[in-house]
Design an enzyme around this catalytic site. Sequence first.
Site, PDB file in Angstrom:
ATOM      1  N   VAL A  82      42.563 -18.166  20.916  1.00  0.00           N
ATOM      2  CA  VAL A  82      42.971 -19.354  20.172  1.00  0.00           C
ATOM      3  C   VAL A  82      42.840 -19.041  18.683  1.00  0.00           C
ATOM      4  O   VAL A  82      41.840 -18.486  18.264  1.00  0.00           O
ATOM      5  CB  VAL A  82      42.014 -20.515  20.547  1.00  0.00           C
ATOM      6  CG1 VAL A  82      42.109 -21.634  19.557  1.00  0.00           C
ATOM      7  CG2 VAL A  82      42.313 -20.984  21.954  1.00  0.00           C
ATOM      8  N   PRO A  83      43.853 -19.346  17.891  1.00  0.00           N
ATOM      9  CA  PRO A  83      43.737 -19.067  16.444  1.00  0.00           C
ATOM     10  C   PRO A  83      42.465 -19.715  15.886  1.00  0.00           C
ATOM     11  O   PRO A  83      42.044 -20.762  16.368  1.00  0.00           O
ATOM     12  CB  PRO A  83      44.969 -19.718  15.840  1.00  0.00           C
ATOM     13  CG  PRO A  83      45.854 -20.117  16.944  1.00  0.00           C
ATOM     14  CD  PRO A  83      45.092 -20.039  18.225  1.00  0.00           C
ATOM     15  N   GLY A  85      39.862 -21.880  14.029  1.00  0.00           N
ATOM     16  CA  GLY A  85      39.911 -23.201  13.359  1.00  0.00           C
ATOM     17  C   GLY A  85      39.366 -22.936  11.973  1.00  0.00           C
ATOM     18  O   GLY A  85      39.298 -21.808  11.540  1.00  0.00           O
ATOM     19  N   PHE A  87      36.818 -21.787  10.012  1.00  0.00           N
ATOM     20  CA  PHE A  87      35.557 -21.079  10.284  1.00  0.00           C
ATOM     21  C   PHE A  87      35.161 -21.113  11.734  1.00  0.00           C
ATOM     22  O   PHE A  87      34.083 -21.540  12.075  1.00  0.00           O
ATOM     23  CB  PHE A  87      34.400 -21.659   9.452  1.00  0.00           C
ATOM     24  CG  PHE A  87      34.562 -21.429   7.987  1.00  0.00           C
ATOM     25  CD1 PHE A  87      34.500 -22.475   7.099  1.00  0.00           C
ATOM     26  CD2 PHE A  87      34.810 -20.147   7.524  1.00  0.00           C
ATOM     27  CE1 PHE A  87      34.667 -22.246   5.752  1.00  0.00           C
ATOM     28  CE2 PHE A  87      34.984 -19.922   6.175  1.00  0.00           C
ATOM     29  CZ  PHE A  87      34.902 -20.985   5.280  1.00  0.00           C
ATOM     30  N   GLY A  88      35.988 -20.704  12.612  1.00  0.00           N
ATOM     31  CA  GLY A  88      35.422 -20.621  13.955  1.00  0.00           C
ATOM     32  C   GLY A  88      36.456 -20.226  14.986  1.00  0.00           C
ATOM     33  O   GLY A  88      37.593 -20.677  14.911  1.00  0.00           O
ATOM     34  N   LYS A  89      36.047 -19.358  15.917  1.00  0.00           N
ATOM     35  CA  LYS A  89      36.930 -19.005  17.035  1.00  0.00           C
ATOM     36  C   LYS A  89      36.604 -19.937  18.195  1.00  0.00           C
ATOM     37  O   LYS A  89      35.426 -20.234  18.457  1.00  0.00           O
ATOM     38  CB  LYS A  89      36.667 -17.557  17.474  1.00  0.00           C
ATOM     39  CG  LYS A  89      37.496 -16.543  16.686  1.00  0.00           C
ATOM     40  CD  LYS A  89      37.657 -15.237  17.449  1.00  0.00           C
ATOM     41  CE  LYS A  89      36.352 -14.470  17.561  1.00  0.00           C
ATOM     42  NZ  LYS A  89      35.852 -14.063  16.242  1.00  0.00           N
ATOM     43  N   VAL A  90      37.640 -20.416  18.838  1.00  0.00           N
ATOM     44  CA  VAL A  90      37.442 -21.365  19.938  1.00  0.00           C
ATOM     45  C   VAL A  90      37.584 -20.643  21.272  1.00  0.00           C
ATOM     46  O   VAL A  90      38.574 -19.953  21.494  1.00  0.00           O
ATOM     47  CB  VAL A  90      38.464 -22.521  19.839  1.00  0.00           C
ATOM     48  CG1 VAL A  90      38.292 -23.480  21.013  1.00  0.00           C
ATOM     49  CG2 VAL A  90      38.281 -23.274  18.524  1.00  0.00           C
ATOM     50  N   ASP A 191      42.953 -32.652   7.479  1.00  0.00           N
ATOM     51  CA  ASP A 191      43.699 -31.478   7.970  1.00  0.00           C
ATOM     52  C   ASP A 191      44.534 -31.817   9.200  1.00  0.00           C
ATOM     53  O   ASP A 191      44.531 -31.076  10.194  1.00  0.00           O
ATOM     54  CB  ASP A 191      42.729 -30.326   8.263  1.00  0.00           C
ATOM     55  CG  ASP A 191      43.396 -28.963   8.054  1.00  0.00           C
ATOM     56  OD1 ASP A 191      42.787 -27.947   8.409  1.00  0.00           O
ATOM     57  OD2 ASP A 191      44.552 -28.941   7.563  1.00  0.00           O
TER      58      ASP A 191
HETATM   59  N1  LIG Z   1      39.601 -25.646  15.512  1.00  0.00           N
HETATM   60  C1  LIG Z   1      39.001 -26.373  16.465  1.00  0.00           C
HETATM   61  N2  LIG Z   1      37.851 -27.071  16.339  1.00  0.00           N
HETATM   62  N3  LIG Z   1      37.596 -27.664  17.512  1.00  0.00           N
HETATM   63  C2  LIG Z   1      38.578 -27.293  18.356  1.00  0.00           C
HETATM   64  C3  LIG Z   1      38.723 -27.706  19.736  1.00  0.00           C
HETATM   65  C4  LIG Z   1      37.931 -28.636  20.380  1.00  0.00           C
HETATM   66  N4  LIG Z   1      38.397 -28.776  21.650  1.00  0.00           N
HETATM   67  C5  LIG Z   1      39.468 -27.955  21.836  1.00  0.00           C
HETATM   68  N5  LIG Z   1      40.256 -27.800  22.900  1.00  0.00           N
HETATM   69  C6  LIG Z   1      41.282 -26.945  22.838  1.00  0.00           C
HETATM   70  C7  LIG Z   1      41.563 -26.193  21.698  1.00  0.00           C
HETATM   71  C8  LIG Z   1      42.710 -25.269  21.720  1.00  0.00           C
HETATM   72  C9  LIG Z   1      43.246 -24.734  22.861  1.00  0.00           C
HETATM   73  N6  LIG Z   1      44.288 -23.952  22.543  1.00  0.00           N
HETATM   74  C10 LIG Z   1      44.470 -23.961  21.216  1.00  0.00           C
HETATM   75  C11 LIG Z   1      45.418 -23.333  20.416  1.00  0.00           C
HETATM   76  C12 LIG Z   1      45.360 -23.535  19.043  1.00  0.00           C
HETATM   77  C13 LIG Z   1      44.389 -24.361  18.499  1.00  0.00           C
HETATM   78  C14 LIG Z   1      43.439 -25.011  19.299  1.00  0.00           C
HETATM   79  C15 LIG Z   1      43.488 -24.788  20.656  1.00  0.00           C
HETATM   80  C16 LIG Z   1      40.765 -26.347  20.579  1.00  0.00           C
HETATM   81  C17 LIG Z   1      39.710 -27.250  20.648  1.00  0.00           C
HETATM   82  O1  LIG Z   1      39.503 -26.484  17.738  1.00  0.00           O
END
Ligand SMILES: Nc1nnc(-c2c[nH]c3ncc(-c4c[nH]c5ccccc45)cc23)o1
Length: 333
Positions: A82-83, A85, A87-90, A191
Amino acid sequence: VLGSEQKDYANGVRYGTVTEVLSFVNLLSSMQTAALPNLPEEMGVLLNKKDMAVKKGRYQINMDVLLFPWKLTYKNHGSGLVPKGSFGKVHLAQDTTTRKRMACKLIPMENFKAADVEFQARFHHENIAELYGVLLWNQSIHLFMEAGEGGSVLEKLDSCGPMREFEIIWVTKQVLRGLEYLHSHNVIHHDIKPSNIVLMSDKAVLVDFGLTVQMTDDVYIPRDLRGTEMYMSPELVLCRGHSTKTDIYSLGTTIIHMQTGSPPWVRRYPRTAYPSYLYIIHKQAPPLEDIAEDCSPVMRSFLERALERNPALRSSASELLKDDAINPPREDQ
Ligand SMILES: Nc1nnc(-c2c[nH]c3ncc(-c4c[nH]c5ccccc45)cc23)o1
């Protein structure tokens, strides 16, 4: 040496209240990385007793909870992860006892800010990704959250192209409900964009509160430029004070991205020729020219209200939730 308050974290991971999460998070923000070696393996405060099984003060990564690189929902995507966020990889996480699947965002200690957690801990709404717990392990903060297993709207756009109007209406309604809630508490997300809207089977939720602020009165005087250029409002770019209305403008640009597959401006001002869009956003009228040709008349007037240059005249989330564009007459009526 562990300070007095740090002692009660010495026994590792425990369930706690939002207040305890916030004090743990403030402790982390103030902790030097030097203090780390003599801390227990992992420390944390979890909110979600139902889905996260702590065992004798332990919640071990790769034992009690497994982390997987997030297989992007659509196969033909570039990278496996997942790209990042802000400051952080998800990652996708799964509790080995309860089988609950969660999102886990890893933030290096040195980049961690209390704001990353504060707003998700304090504010609860079905269209805001719920915070399940905060864990420090291996010099990284692990934020466990509600997972949008359908991926982000950006991922969907990159893989499946422009969305149809009924899909856009479905997403827009959920985002407006989340914004109406945040704005009622004077909270600005800062954002709003396709990659910060993630999809579940029955709803869409807002994620990434790293840039979120709470206004003390009805204007916020910024110290820095927050957000992603393409989606920024003219008043935010001007840096002379803005309000929650800036999120509404960003939603308008996000809708343009959903209906055309590209953010506003880029087709008329290619990124190769324009390193920055701030001047364009400041000088030009709102990007109504980038609205899709096949956009319905009601959606077009919705966008005119959301992209209104003057924030005082721009519609609020509550007003837009009543708009005809997102309350289409049911066919059978
Ligand atoms: N930056 C950030 N801070 N908290 C989350 C988050 C919480 N719950 C989530 N659930 C899914 C995804 C996510 C999945 N594919 C993706 C493809 C691209 C972007 C996000 C996703 C991201 C999150 O993301």
